[in-house]
Design an enzyme around this catalytic site. Structure first.
Site, PDB file in Angstrom:
ATOM      1  N   VAL A  11      47.257  42.395  38.420  1.00 52.99           N
ATOM      2  CA  VAL A  11      46.447  42.736  39.592  1.00 52.99           C
ATOM      3  C   VAL A  11      44.970  42.489  39.328  1.00 52.99           C
ATOM      4  CG1 VAL A  11      45.711  44.624  41.113  1.00 52.99           C
ATOM      5  CG2 VAL A  11      48.123  44.400  40.467  1.00 52.99           C
ATOM      6  N   CYS A 264      57.171  46.606  40.492  1.00 52.16           N
ATOM      7  CA  CYS A 264      56.812  47.517  41.583  1.00 52.16           C
ATOM      8  C   CYS A 264      57.973  48.351  42.119  1.00 52.16           C
ATOM      9  CB  CYS A 264      56.182  46.723  42.726  1.00 52.16           C
ATOM     10  SG  CYS A 264      54.586  45.991  42.318  1.00 52.16           S
TER      11      CYS A 264
END
Length: 435
Positions: A11, A264
């Site tokens: 990220v 995730c």
């Protein structure tokens, strides 16, 4: 704007590079000296299509740089993003490990000078932004700052396009001043009329978990429908098309597979359940999705075992794909690595190919045989199992594969190939929800 990104993982690096492409001056900071030195020398620690080109371009243009020292990059930054890992805690139960979040917050606090917006970019439980605010205030009572929750919605393999043309941008804050700073951060997206959701801190934090849980439920639902299709003689591909054309449902995430994985969905569904439990709320739909996903992986073991005649000892499996999805080298919670080991324990041998994930997999599973092509994986194999729908697996020469194999079983866990196509090539076909 001067922007600092704490953390150069998936990220942090993608976000930092994209913000630099927007025209901001971005410093990506990480305590990992080896990683930062590699980045300075043009190395990219993850595989993400186009990221190497984007990083190189913005480094050359002077908008992106790397550092290991907070003192070099926090003072003078209008926005400091926290993009460190929040893995599942070792204590289990769905707890997120926020050690790195709070450590980053303390380090940031020491170096705050002028007004700064501290942005939670990592996926964190509800209430974390307010705890970050507390940690910073305790470490530096004189600091002038606000904390914002700005969750990411980047798909591995399509992260750059997701950032540049997102479905939406979520910004959680109770400060108008911080909101104005965030508008400047994302100004290029306002120009292309990207939908923005400005909301409170808790809502922004929960949106991320709720979105991932909903998608996980869609995957678990279609996997259950695939099982039902096998029992009643229906075709799940037709079923998915028939319901996906309904605008209220949509066709995305209605593709059967061996279960969801990645960084995730597994941890975020469990974290959402933990948040609900701690607040006395039952989220049974998400509980069911988690249970279905675990059962799906176990069912895939049975499917392969049945295809081998319930006797995998001494049999060779050609496994195509290791990453949890195409266009990534991410092995976290990857279905193949939950499905293959139980078969190996019963005596099966595994020959594997993956375009990107083999080097990392070798560290975890040195007993697999790693080969350079899907055709080489098939040499002497009794069965071929397609785990990951990489583009290069979508137009394989099935006849050539068959000619290299000892057996003739083809298990397509992504329904990439039509059953007739596989059967016509001389294989015994096994798919998901297809007869």
């Amino acid at each position: 704007m001067n922007i600092t990104m704490i953390g150069t993982g998936y990220v942090g690096l993608v976000t930092g590079a994209c913000l630099a492409e927007f025209g901001h001056r971005v410093t990506c900071m990480d305590l990992d000296v080896e990683k930062i030195e590699s980045l300075k020398n043009g190395g990219i620690p993850i595989y993400e299509p186009g990221l190497d080109v984007l990083v190189a371009k913005n480094v050359k243009d002077g908008r992106l740089q790397f550092s290991t020292d907070m003192a070099d990059c926090v003072p003078g930054a209008q926005a400091v993003f926290i993009a460190v890992g929040t893995p599942s805690s070792r204590r289990g139960g769905g707890y997120a490990d926020l050690t790195y979040i709070y450590a980053a917050a303390k380090d940031i606090a020491v170096h705050l000078t002028d007004y700064t917006v501290v942005v939670d970019k990592s996926t964190v439980p509800v209430g974390t932004a307010r705890q970050v605010r507390r940690v910073i205030s305790e470490a530096n009572p004189d600091a002038d700052f606000d904390v914002v929750s700005n969750p990411e919605f980047l798909r591995e393999g399509a992260a750059i396009s997701d950032f540049m043309r997102p479905d939406r941008v979520v910004v959680g804050t109770d400060s108008e001043k911080a909101q104005e700073v965030m508008k400047k951060v994302y100004d290029p997206l306002f120009l292309i009329s990207t939908p923005f959701v400005f909301t409170g801190l808790e809502s922004a934090e929960l949106i991320k978990y709720a979105a991932n849980a909903f998608l996980a439920m869609k995957i678990s639902f279609i996997n259950e429908m695939a099982t039902l299709c096998e029992e009643v003689g229906a075709d799940v591909v037709d079923l998915a098309k028939g319901i996906g054309l309904d605008g209220r449902i949509g066709s995305k995430f209605l593709h059967p597979g061996p279960g969801y994985g990645g960084s995730c969905f597994p941890k975020d569904t469990l974290a959402l359940l933990r948040i609900a439990q701690e607040n006395g709320v039952s989220v049974r739909s998400v509980e069911a999705a988690v249970e279905i996903n675990a059962a799906q992986k176990a069912r895939m073991v049975k499917k392969i075992r049945d295809a081998l005649g319930r006797n995998e000892a001494g049999k060779t499996i050609a496994a195509l794909g290791l990453a949890f999805k195409p266009e990534t080298d991410d092995l976290r919670e990857s279905p193949p690595l939950a499905i293959l080991p139980p078969l190996v324990e019963k005596g099966a041998k595994v020959r594997v190919h993956d375009p990107q994930a083999m080097e990392e997999c070798k560290k975890q599973y040195p007993d697999f045989t790693y080969v350079d092509s899907p055709y080489e994986a098939c040499e002497g194999a009794d069965i071929v199992v397609l785990f990951t729908e990489w583009n290069q697996y979508r137009a394989l020469d099935l006849a050539e594969m068959k000619s290299k194999m000892k057996g003739s079983v083809f298990v397509d866990l992504r329904n990439v190939y039509a059953p007739k196509q596989v059967i016509d090539a001389g294989f015994e076909y096994h798919g998901l929800g297809r007869m």
